[in-house]
Enzyme design. Sequence first.
Site, PDB file in Angstrom:
ATOM      1  CD  GLN A  30      -2.769   1.237   2.568  1.00  0.00           C
ATOM      2  OE1 GLN A  30      -2.009   1.467   3.492  1.00  0.00           O
ATOM      3  NE2 GLN A  30      -3.859   0.939   2.608  1.00  0.00           N
ATOM      4  CE1 TYR A  82      -2.881   7.788   7.463  1.00  0.00           C
ATOM      5  CE2 TYR A  82      -4.948   6.736   7.089  1.00  0.00           C
ATOM      6  CZ  TYR A  82      -3.606   6.841   7.755  1.00  0.00           C
ATOM      7  OH  TYR A  82      -3.724   6.214   8.864  1.00  0.00           O
ATOM      8  CB  ALA A  88      -6.647  -6.315   8.673  1.00  0.00           C
ATOM      9  NE  ARG A  89     -10.557  -5.604  13.346  1.00  0.00           N
ATOM     10  CZ  ARG A  89     -11.618  -4.663  13.364  1.00  0.00           C
ATOM     11  NH1 ARG A  89     -11.920  -4.241  14.432  1.00  0.00           N
ATOM     12  NH2 ARG A  89     -12.656  -4.426  12.481  1.00  0.00           N
TER      13      ARG A  89
END
Length: 407
Positions: free
Chosen positions: A100, A170, A345-346
């Site tokens: 990323q 972001y 992800a988790r």
Amino acid sequence: MKESLLFTPASIGPLTLRNRTIRAAAFEGMCEGNSPTDLLYDYHRSVAAGGIGMTTLAYASVTRNGLSFPHQLWLRPEIVPGLRRITDAIHKEGAAASIQIGHCGNMSHRAICGCTPVSASSGFNIYSPTLVRGLRKDEIREIAEAFGTAVNLAREAGFDAVEVHAGHGYLISQFLSPYTNRRRDEYGGSLENRMRFMEMCMAEAMTAARDDMAVLVKTNTRDGFKGGLEIDDCIEVARRLERCGAHALVLSGGFVSKAPMYVMRGRMPIRSMTHYMKQLWLKAGVRMAGRFMIPDEPFREAYFYEDSLKFRQALRLPLVYVGGLVSREKIDMVLDSGFEFAAMARALINEPDFVNRMRDAGELRCGCDHTNYCIARMYSIEMACHRHVKDLPPCIKREIDRELARR
């Protein structure tokens, strides 16, 4: 019974994955000196060995002033050999490798990025906390060009794909959102103008990608607070990304500096978060105001699903569903609904071999209990699941037990 798509191959631009799973680009905090470490190598190799189709390193800043943490990747020539070691290990296990790339904008501090943090407009970021300076036009062009440089460095490091970070508040997201973009020039005002910086970054990335690198883009389904982008605006952004040539979109949501738990859902374990903080003033401030600054957002499986379906109806390019996938049932549900890939992800922090277990054992659920200890910990030291940490301090054990008892 309909046959599952989960373990069938699928393509993102020039890249074909062995199955429909992607390790989502979730910050690992494993990059001391802004460089890859053995810890980063071991984690992504384990996820690749665990059966994932593609694993994503997160996140790599395209410039030094885009860093938000001291233990975060800064993509530059001197770290290419270390990254190549990681991608070689991922490929050896049969998975594809993605990285990323992005710029954090106002989510930084002078002590980390070496200057006054920059954004679409000047202001103050309470989460750093710091004053923020609006970018000059020549700086906007330089940062956009850095995205192209980052793609070329990623290729040199052996990556098969890049994920451009255009969400979560972001820098690209700061230009898109009226909450952070108050410019009066051609980069501000209308949504058309606010998309201009994103288009510049995408033009550089797509040119550098040529015909041998896949380009995914993480984008919001909505910002998650009043005054931010709502779903209709975000669909327009997604349509523009499709026209820019993106090979796939990763549909997420939330704004880290305004609605942080909209991204991840659940409660932030404040005691766990502050336990690892080194600055005493920050530790005290977060303990006193943490619940106000980081309000809870209820967790449920596949929490972005309903919003993401609207994007599936509006777009033709491949879509990656992400957000609360912890069971085979929900993964099959999103794939059956027209999403080409499922990202987690988790679940993979808790259980790096979850994909292999789904393949070998059929219907099942991972062991992630969503206490969010991994999130609280990663801001100060590396990402880790509380189930894999030996000798947890008693205060953290009590907080985790209280959270589990609330359910």
